[in-house]
Design an enzyme around this catalytic site. Structure first.
Site, PDB file in Angstrom:
ATOM      1  N   ASP A 150       0.633 -12.185  14.111  1.00  0.00           N
ATOM      2  CA  ASP A 150      -0.108 -11.627  13.246  1.00  0.00           C
ATOM      3  C   ASP A 150      -0.402 -10.216  13.897  1.00  0.00           C
ATOM      4  OD1 ASP A 150      -1.497 -12.362  10.351  1.00  0.00           O
ATOM      5  OD2 ASP A 150      -2.332 -10.658  11.345  1.00  0.00           O
ATOM      6  N   SER A 151      -0.549  -9.125  13.120  1.00  0.00           N
ATOM      7  CA  SER A 151      -1.063  -7.997  13.710  1.00  0.00           C
ATOM      8  C   SER A 151      -2.475  -7.903  13.906  1.00  0.00           C
ATOM      9  CB  SER A 151      -0.542  -6.618  12.855  1.00  0.00           C
ATOM     10  OG  SER A 151      -0.904  -7.098  11.610  1.00  0.00           O
ATOM     11  N   ASN A 186       3.436  -6.521  15.109  1.00  0.00           N
ATOM     12  CA  ASN A 186       3.973  -6.134  13.880  1.00  0.00           C
ATOM     13  C   ASN A 186       5.252  -6.988  13.621  1.00  0.00           C
ATOM     14  OD1 ASN A 186       5.188  -4.997  11.749  1.00  0.00           O
ATOM     15  ND2 ASN A 186       4.640  -3.025  12.592  1.00  0.00           N
ATOM     16  N   ASP A 197       4.975 -15.098   4.979  1.00  0.00           N
ATOM     17  CA  ASP A 197       3.746 -14.828   4.271  1.00  0.00           C
ATOM     18  C   ASP A 197       3.286 -13.634   4.285  1.00  0.00           C
ATOM     19  OD1 ASP A 197       2.076 -15.569   2.012  1.00  0.00           O
ATOM     20  OD2 ASP A 197       0.817 -16.713   3.263  1.00  0.00           O
ATOM     21  N   CYS A 233       3.364 -12.187  -2.675  1.00  0.00           N
ATOM     22  CA  CYS A 233       1.879 -12.315  -3.427  1.00  0.00           C
ATOM     23  C   CYS A 233       1.860 -10.912  -3.955  1.00  0.00           C
ATOM     24  CB  CYS A 233       1.210 -12.455  -2.643  1.00  0.00           C
ATOM     25  SG  CYS A 233       0.551 -11.651  -1.166  1.00  0.00           S
TER      26      CYS A 233
HETATM   27  N1  SAH Z   1      -0.271 -17.422   5.780  1.00  0.00           N
HETATM   28  C1  SAH Z   1      -1.671 -17.041   5.730  1.00  0.00           C
HETATM   29  C2  SAH Z   1      -1.955 -15.996   5.110  1.00  0.00           C
HETATM   30  C3  SAH Z   1      -1.305 -14.589   5.469  1.00  0.00           C
HETATM   31  S1  SAH Z   1      -2.205 -13.207   4.821  1.00  0.00           S
HETATM   32  C4  SAH Z   1      -2.215 -18.339   5.501  1.00  0.00           C
HETATM   33  O1  SAH Z   1      -1.858 -19.270   5.008  1.00  0.00           O
HETATM   34  O2  SAH Z   1      -3.552 -18.371   5.807  1.00  0.00           O
HETATM   35  C5  SAH Z   1      -1.207 -11.833   5.725  1.00  0.00           C
HETATM   36  C6  SAH Z   1      -1.514 -11.629   7.098  1.00  0.00           C
HETATM   37  O3  SAH Z   1      -0.496 -10.775   7.602  1.00  0.00           O
HETATM   38  C7  SAH Z   1      -2.687 -11.074   7.411  1.00  0.00           C
HETATM   39  O4  SAH Z   1      -3.457 -11.927   8.423  1.00  0.00           O
HETATM   40  C8  SAH Z   1      -2.445  -9.785   7.967  1.00  0.00           C
HETATM   41  O5  SAH Z   1      -3.279  -9.449   9.230  1.00  0.00           O
HETATM   42  C9  SAH Z   1      -1.109  -9.770   8.495  1.00  0.00           C
HETATM   43  N2  SAH Z   1      -0.159  -8.594   8.703  1.00  0.00           N
HETATM   44  C10 SAH Z   1      -0.139  -7.692   7.648  1.00  0.00           C
HETATM   45  N3  SAH Z   1       0.836  -6.490   7.992  1.00  0.00           N
HETATM   46  C11 SAH Z   1       1.390  -7.192   9.163  1.00  0.00           C
HETATM   47  C12 SAH Z   1       2.352  -6.978   9.860  1.00  0.00           C
HETATM   48  N4  SAH Z   1       3.215  -5.587   9.737  1.00  0.00           N
HETATM   49  N5  SAH Z   1       2.996  -7.567  10.988  1.00  0.00           N
HETATM   50  C13 SAH Z   1       2.120  -8.558  11.352  1.00  0.00           C
HETATM   51  N6  SAH Z   1       0.926  -9.156  10.578  1.00  0.00           N
HETATM   52  C14 SAH Z   1       0.617  -8.309   9.655  1.00  0.00           C
END
Ligand code: SAH
Length: 397
Positions: A250-251, A280, A301, A341
């Site tokens: 996660d970022s 990222n 996700d 989503c």
């Molecule tokens: N699967 C999780 C929810 C994901 S929400 C659950 O079940 O709880 C989307 C996530 O993507 C967020 O935590 C956000 O910080 C992260 N995010 C957004 N853009 C990103 C990127 N380019 N690289 C890594 N993480 C990212």
């Protein structure tokens, strides 16, 4: 006396199909005086009343229907009844029984446009996103507290969509006192802390509850890659399911910190099998590929890439990119669990994008299951926009 929105000829059709939105372009004129959030009558071009709705003069969605009975009183009793009905709907589903984290009201799909409410233990977190919902804040708080018997209610009205309604962000405790300890819920035997004040949405992605359990059932002895892991929901379920390795990306460092806290709340899980990377996903997947890494299960996700259909082009490229890389990282016989989503990306489009990704990755792949939000996130048949979360479980050869 309520003001009336008179529609252009023909623009009553969507209302007759019970779709709850009245667009700016459908409104011919407004008779009488209406302020933001006021209840107005919506009438066809002949003046025939069709519905009662909340007026949003700053939004392209000019009105949101409260009731398709134009004579229904919109008052405290109306909101109490709608909330009780939403609770009863969930109580009728055995699979939701005993869930400590539960969506109580899913906006339009529960007949309450602009109103979202989640329950975490004995705390309700309410989010209001429209001028109409804003107007009835007091009635909604009272009804939620009474209907649930919860000790406290926190308002989390800081979603960016409020700006489209000309509303400022507001948050705060509206009932009871803040809890002495962090809020923790149990989901399929795994404890998860929920930061209701600053976490995403109302603190947790309740919509993925069933899909996290599905991942657990597939994980035994498997190498799992969980992309966009947030606070580790899918990661901890994979560990609970017996994964041999779980790499989570996660970022957001605060989200990863919370994931580590969540892991510590579950001493039965083998944390030595878990790795957490602040990166990222678009870049990290390329690095993993270059390093020759292979996984048996890949979860994608991502956040909403396309809030509306206007963003579908750029979003499609982003979905294609991560899914292509996901396919490339999978061992033969592995599974890709992939989601969108984005309201602006339909399931048909999403499937096409994923099919293109599989083809470009040179993989033969099959959908073994279509995935959606959990049962406490129902979709009103008259309101297909409510189907924002769609997913595919794909097996690769
Ligand atoms: N699967 C999780 C929810 C994901 S929400 C659950 O079940 O709880 C989307 C996530 O993507 C967020 O935590 C956000 O910080 C992260 N995010 C957004 N853009 C990103 C990127 N380019 N690289 C890594 N993480 C990212």
């Amino acid at each position: 006396m309520s003001a009336t929105l008179i529609l252009h000829a023909g623009k009553e059709r969507s209302l007759l199909r019970r779709h709850p939105w009245v667009f700016e372009t459908s409104v011919a004129r407004v008779t009488g005086k209406a302020r933001p959030g006021d209840t107005v009558i919506v009438a066809d071009a002949q003046g025939q009343p069709l519905a009662k709705a909340a007026y949003s003069p700053h939004s392209k969605i000019r009105a949101r229907v409260w009731s398709f009975d134009p004579h229904a009183p919109i008052d405290h009793a109306f909101f109490k009844r709608r909330i009780e009905q939403a609770l009863a709907r969930r109580a009728a589903l055995p699979e939701l029984a005993g869930q400590e984290g539960l969506r109580l009201v899913h906006a339009e799909s529960d007949g309450l446009p602009g109103v979202i409410a989640d329950r975490y233990g004995d705390t309700v977190v309410m989010q209001l996103t429209s001028a109409g919902a804003e107007k009835w804040r007091g009635a909604l708080i009272e009804a939620f507290v009474k209907a649930t018997g919860c000790a406290r209610l926190f308002e989390r009205s800081d979603s960016e969509v409020r700006a489209l309604e000309g509303l400022e962000a507001v948050t705060g405790w509206r009932h009871g006192t803040p809890p002495a300890a962090p809020i923790v819920i149990e989901e399929h035997g795994v404890k998860m802390a929920v930061d209701i004040e600053t976490g995403h949405k109302t603190g947790f992605y309740l919509d993925q509850r069933d899909n996290r359990r599905l991942l657990a059932t597939l994980s035994k002895g498997k190498r799992v890659l969980n992309c966009f892991c947030y606070t580790g929901g899918f990661s901890l379920q994979a560990l609970a399911g017996g994964a041999s390795r779980v790499l989570s990306i996660d970022s957001s460092q605060p989200a990863l910190d919370q994931a580590l806290t969540n892991l510590a709340l579950n001493p039965a899980l083998d944390g030595s099998r878990a790795e957490w990377r602040c990166a990222n996903v678009f870049e990290e997947l390329r690095r993993l590929k270059a390093a020759g890494e292979v996984f048996d299960l890949v979860v994608l996700d991502p956040p909403k890439f396309a809030p509306s259909a206007a963003h579908a082009g750029a979003a499609s490229r982003a979905y294609k990119d991560i899914n292509l890389l996901g396919f490339k990282l999978l061992a033969p016989g592995g599974f890709l669990m992939t989601y969108s989503c984005s309201g602006g990306v339909t399931i048909e489009l999403f499937q096409k994008i994923v099919a293109g990704a599989a083809c470009d990755a040179g993989r033969t792949a099959r959908i073994v299951k279509r995935l959606q939000g959990a049962a406490d996130h129902p979709i009103d048949l008259a309101f297909p926009e409510g189907e924002y979360l769609k997913g595919l479980l794909i097996e690769v050869e």
